[in-house]
Design a protein around this motif. Structure first.
Motif, PDB file in Angstrom:
ATOM      1  N   TYR A 261      -4.423  -8.587  25.906  1.00 45.93           N
ATOM      2  CA  TYR A 261      -4.804  -9.326  24.408  1.00 45.93           C
ATOM      3  C   TYR A 261      -3.440  -9.877  24.225  1.00 45.93           C
ATOM      4  O   TYR A 261      -2.058  -8.738  24.429  1.00 45.93           O
ATOM      5  CB  TYR A 261      -5.420  -8.613  23.584  1.00 45.93           C
ATOM      6  CG  TYR A 261      -6.713  -8.629  23.895  1.00 45.93           C
ATOM      7  CD1 TYR A 261      -7.803  -9.319  23.489  1.00 45.93           C
ATOM      8  CD2 TYR A 261      -7.347  -7.285  24.253  1.00 45.93           C
ATOM      9  CE1 TYR A 261      -8.948  -9.388  23.690  1.00 45.93           C
ATOM     10  CE2 TYR A 261      -8.641  -7.304  24.765  1.00 45.93           C
ATOM     11  CZ  TYR A 261      -9.631  -8.106  24.461  1.00 45.93           C
ATOM     12  OH  TYR A 261     -10.956  -7.684  24.468  1.00 45.93           O
ATOM     13  N   TYR A 262      -3.331 -11.039  23.478  1.00 41.70           N
ATOM     14  CA  TYR A 262      -1.757 -11.229  22.830  1.00 41.70           C
ATOM     15  C   TYR A 262      -2.388 -11.636  21.303  1.00 41.70           C
ATOM     16  O   TYR A 262      -3.208 -12.477  21.236  1.00 41.70           O
ATOM     17  CB  TYR A 262      -1.397 -12.513  23.385  1.00 41.70           C
ATOM     18  CG  TYR A 262      -0.065 -12.889  22.715  1.00 41.70           C
ATOM     19  CD1 TYR A 262       1.101 -12.374  22.814  1.00 41.70           C
ATOM     20  CD2 TYR A 262      -0.136 -14.009  21.720  1.00 41.70           C
ATOM     21  CE1 TYR A 262       2.114 -12.672  22.262  1.00 41.70           C
ATOM     22  CE2 TYR A 262       0.895 -14.296  21.041  1.00 41.70           C
ATOM     23  CZ  TYR A 262       2.034 -13.900  21.431  1.00 41.70           C
ATOM     24  OH  TYR A 262       3.359 -14.247  20.623  1.00 41.70           O
ATOM     25  N   ILE A 263      -1.741 -11.304  20.615  1.00 38.35           N
ATOM     26  CA  ILE A 263      -2.001 -11.393  19.062  1.00 38.35           C
ATOM     27  C   ILE A 263      -0.728 -12.322  18.424  1.00 38.35           C
ATOM     28  O   ILE A 263       0.483 -11.813  18.597  1.00 38.35           O
ATOM     29  CB  ILE A 263      -1.980  -9.941  18.346  1.00 38.35           C
ATOM     30  CG1 ILE A 263      -3.102  -9.214  18.989  1.00 38.35           C
ATOM     31  CG2 ILE A 263      -2.110 -10.226  16.880  1.00 38.35           C
ATOM     32  CD1 ILE A 263      -3.123  -7.829  18.818  1.00 38.35           C
ATOM     33  N   GLY A 264      -1.083 -13.312  17.658  1.00 38.58           N
ATOM     34  CA  GLY A 264      -0.216 -13.890  16.970  1.00 38.58           C
ATOM     35  C   GLY A 264      -0.560 -14.721  15.744  1.00 38.58           C
ATOM     36  O   GLY A 264      -1.877 -14.447  15.245  1.00 38.58           O
ATOM     37  N   GLU A 265       0.339 -15.489  15.185  1.00 41.96           N
ATOM     38  CA  GLU A 265      -0.273 -16.137  13.840  1.00 41.96           C
ATOM     39  C   GLU A 265       0.934 -17.778  14.086  1.00 41.96           C
ATOM     40  O   GLU A 265       1.600 -17.850  14.913  1.00 41.96           O
ATOM     41  CB  GLU A 265       0.372 -15.643  12.743  1.00 41.96           C
ATOM     42  CG  GLU A 265       1.938 -15.432  12.446  1.00 41.96           C
ATOM     43  CD  GLU A 265       2.547 -16.711  11.887  1.00 41.96           C
ATOM     44  OE1 GLU A 265       2.260 -17.544  11.264  1.00 41.96           O
ATOM     45  OE2 GLU A 265       3.669 -16.625  12.314  1.00 41.96           O
ATOM     46  N   THR A 266      -0.015 -18.764  13.624  1.00 43.50           N
ATOM     47  CA  THR A 266       0.392 -19.992  13.943  1.00 43.50           C
ATOM     48  C   THR A 266      -0.122 -21.253  12.532  1.00 43.50           C
ATOM     49  O   THR A 266      -1.141 -20.492  11.999  1.00 43.50           O
ATOM     50  CB  THR A 266       0.159 -20.791  14.942  1.00 43.50           C
ATOM     51  OG1 THR A 266       0.860 -21.941  15.149  1.00 43.50           O
ATOM     52  CG2 THR A 266      -1.164 -20.721  15.673  1.00 43.50           C
ATOM     53  N   SER A 267       0.283 -22.109  12.649  1.00 44.58           N
ATOM     54  CA  SER A 267      -0.392 -22.990  11.588  1.00 44.58           C
ATOM     55  C   SER A 267      -1.294 -24.200  12.538  1.00 44.58           C
ATOM     56  O   SER A 267      -2.066 -24.813  12.048  1.00 44.58           O
ATOM     57  CB  SER A 267       0.924 -23.954  11.100  1.00 44.58           C
ATOM     58  OG  SER A 267       1.713 -24.752  12.077  1.00 44.58           O
TER      59      SER A 267
ATOM     60  N   ARG B 248      -0.471  -2.694  15.235  1.00 44.66           N
ATOM     61  CA  ARG B 248      -0.229  -1.471  15.004  1.00 44.66           C
ATOM     62  C   ARG B 248      -1.272  -0.648  15.663  1.00 44.66           C
ATOM     63  O   ARG B 248      -1.166   0.336  16.019  1.00 44.66           O
ATOM     64  CB  ARG B 248      -0.050  -1.031  13.438  1.00 44.66           C
ATOM     65  CG  ARG B 248       1.342  -1.373  13.091  1.00 44.66           C
ATOM     66  CD  ARG B 248       1.522  -0.810  11.603  1.00 44.66           C
ATOM     67  NE  ARG B 248       0.448  -0.910  10.756  1.00 44.66           N
ATOM     68  CZ  ARG B 248       0.565  -1.938   9.589  1.00 44.66           C
ATOM     69  NH1 ARG B 248       1.546  -2.639   9.693  1.00 44.66           N
ATOM     70  NH2 ARG B 248      -0.505  -2.174   9.064  1.00 44.66           N
ATOM     71  N   MET B 249      -2.478  -1.216  15.574  1.00 41.56           N
ATOM     72  CA  MET B 249      -3.788  -0.446  16.193  1.00 41.56           C
ATOM     73  C   MET B 249      -3.427  -0.206  17.843  1.00 41.56           C
ATOM     74  O   MET B 249      -4.173   0.778  18.221  1.00 41.56           O
ATOM     75  CB  MET B 249      -4.975  -1.314  16.062  1.00 41.56           C
ATOM     76  CG  MET B 249      -5.384  -1.462  14.705  1.00 41.56           C
ATOM     77  SD  MET B 249      -5.857   0.094  13.794  1.00 41.56           S
ATOM     78  CE  MET B 249      -4.593  -0.263  12.471  1.00 41.56           C
ATOM     79  N   LYS B 250      -3.051  -1.093  18.526  1.00 40.79           N
ATOM     80  CA  LYS B 250      -2.416  -0.955  19.785  1.00 40.79           C
ATOM     81  C   LYS B 250      -3.797  -0.538  20.708  1.00 40.79           C
ATOM     82  O   LYS B 250      -3.790   0.498  21.410  1.00 40.79           O
ATOM     83  CB  LYS B 250      -1.521   0.096  20.106  1.00 40.79           C
ATOM     84  CG  LYS B 250      -0.313  -0.266  19.560  1.00 40.79           C
ATOM     85  CD  LYS B 250       0.858   0.560  19.832  1.00 40.79           C
ATOM     86  CE  LYS B 250       2.474   0.049  19.127  1.00 40.79           C
ATOM     87  NZ  LYS B 250       3.121   0.969  19.541  1.00 40.79           N
ATOM     88  N   SER B 251      -4.980  -1.292  20.623  1.00 40.51           N
ATOM     89  CA  SER B 251      -5.962  -0.723  21.079  1.00 40.51           C
ATOM     90  C   SER B 251      -7.100  -2.026  21.581  1.00 40.51           C
ATOM     91  O   SER B 251      -7.210  -2.834  20.532  1.00 40.51           O
ATOM     92  CB  SER B 251      -6.971   0.156  20.111  1.00 40.51           C
ATOM     93  OG  SER B 251      -8.098   0.204  20.448  1.00 40.51           O
ATOM     94  N   ALA B 252      -7.384  -1.913  22.949  1.00 43.05           N
ATOM     95  CA  ALA B 252      -8.040  -3.191  23.281  1.00 43.05           C
ATOM     96  C   ALA B 252      -9.527  -3.103  22.628  1.00 43.05           C
ATOM     97  O   ALA B 252      -9.985  -3.999  22.426  1.00 43.05           O
ATOM     98  CB  ALA B 252      -8.232  -3.195  24.811  1.00 43.05           C
TER      99      ALA B 252
ATOM    100  N   ASN C 210      -9.484  -4.712  19.333  1.00 38.57           N
ATOM    101  CA  ASN C 210      -9.511  -6.139  19.614  1.00 38.57           C
ATOM    102  C   ASN C 210     -10.689  -6.709  19.635  1.00 38.57           C
ATOM    103  O   ASN C 210     -10.846  -7.888  19.351  1.00 38.57           O
ATOM    104  CB  ASN C 210      -8.315  -6.521  20.793  1.00 38.57           C
ATOM    105  CG  ASN C 210      -6.844  -6.148  20.191  1.00 38.57           C
ATOM    106  OD1 ASN C 210      -6.625  -5.893  18.967  1.00 38.57           O
ATOM    107  ND2 ASN C 210      -6.010  -6.006  21.076  1.00 38.57           N
ATOM    108  N   LYS C 211     -11.499  -6.291  20.663  1.00 36.12           N
ATOM    109  CA  LYS C 211     -12.789  -6.582  21.048  1.00 36.12           C
ATOM    110  C   LYS C 211     -13.598  -6.595  19.809  1.00 36.12           C
ATOM    111  O   LYS C 211     -14.525  -7.406  20.044  1.00 36.12           O
ATOM    112  CB  LYS C 211     -13.174  -5.729  22.174  1.00 36.12           C
ATOM    113  CG  LYS C 211     -12.767  -5.906  23.576  1.00 36.12           C
ATOM    114  CD  LYS C 211     -13.150  -5.192  24.537  1.00 36.12           C
ATOM    115  CE  LYS C 211     -12.368  -5.306  25.797  1.00 36.12           C
ATOM    116  NZ  LYS C 211     -13.186  -4.481  26.898  1.00 36.12           N
ATOM    117  N   LYS C 212     -13.755  -5.757  18.745  1.00 36.46           N
ATOM    118  CA  LYS C 212     -14.489  -5.658  17.880  1.00 36.46           C
ATOM    119  C   LYS C 212     -14.042  -6.703  16.946  1.00 36.46           C
ATOM    120  O   LYS C 212     -14.608  -7.262  16.176  1.00 36.46           O
ATOM    121  CB  LYS C 212     -14.567  -4.262  17.064  1.00 36.46           C
ATOM    122  CG  LYS C 212     -14.907  -3.196  17.910  1.00 36.46           C
ATOM    123  CD  LYS C 212     -14.795  -1.853  17.182  1.00 36.46           C
ATOM    124  CE  LYS C 212     -15.384  -0.738  17.904  1.00 36.46           C
ATOM    125  NZ  LYS C 212     -15.463   0.546  17.160  1.00 36.46           N
TER     126      LYS C 212
END
Length: 78
Positions: free
Chosen positions: A15-21, A69-73, A76-78
């Motif tokens: 997974y990749y986590i980010g933010e954008t407009s 910070r969760m560092k958990s796949a 992320n799925k939930k």
């Protein structure tokens, strides 16, 4: 508006986590390896798993940091 997003690569099973407009434009940039030193350059099959609209950039950054910070796949799925 700003968005918090999660991408998933089936090839990497990561997974990749980010933010954008602009989520769709950012997805195109990740899949085209626009960010040459980024983690996302290791795959070309990133798919949008989650897009969450936030009221401000600071809200989107807060969510991004929280999930990272969760560092958990599983998280992320939930």
């Amino acid at each position: 508006m700003h968005y918090f997003y999660i991408l998933y690569s089936k090839n990497l099973d990561r997974y990749y986590i980010g933010e954008t407009s602009n989520v769709l434009e950012r997805l195109k940039l990740h899949n085209s390896h626009h960010f040459s030193k980024a983690f996302t350059k290791s795959a070309k099959d990133w798919n949008l798993e989650l897009e969450f609209e936030c009221l401000s950039k600071s809200d989107a950054l807060f969510l991004e940091r929280f999930v990272k910070r969760m560092k958990s796949a599983k998280f992320n799925k939930k």
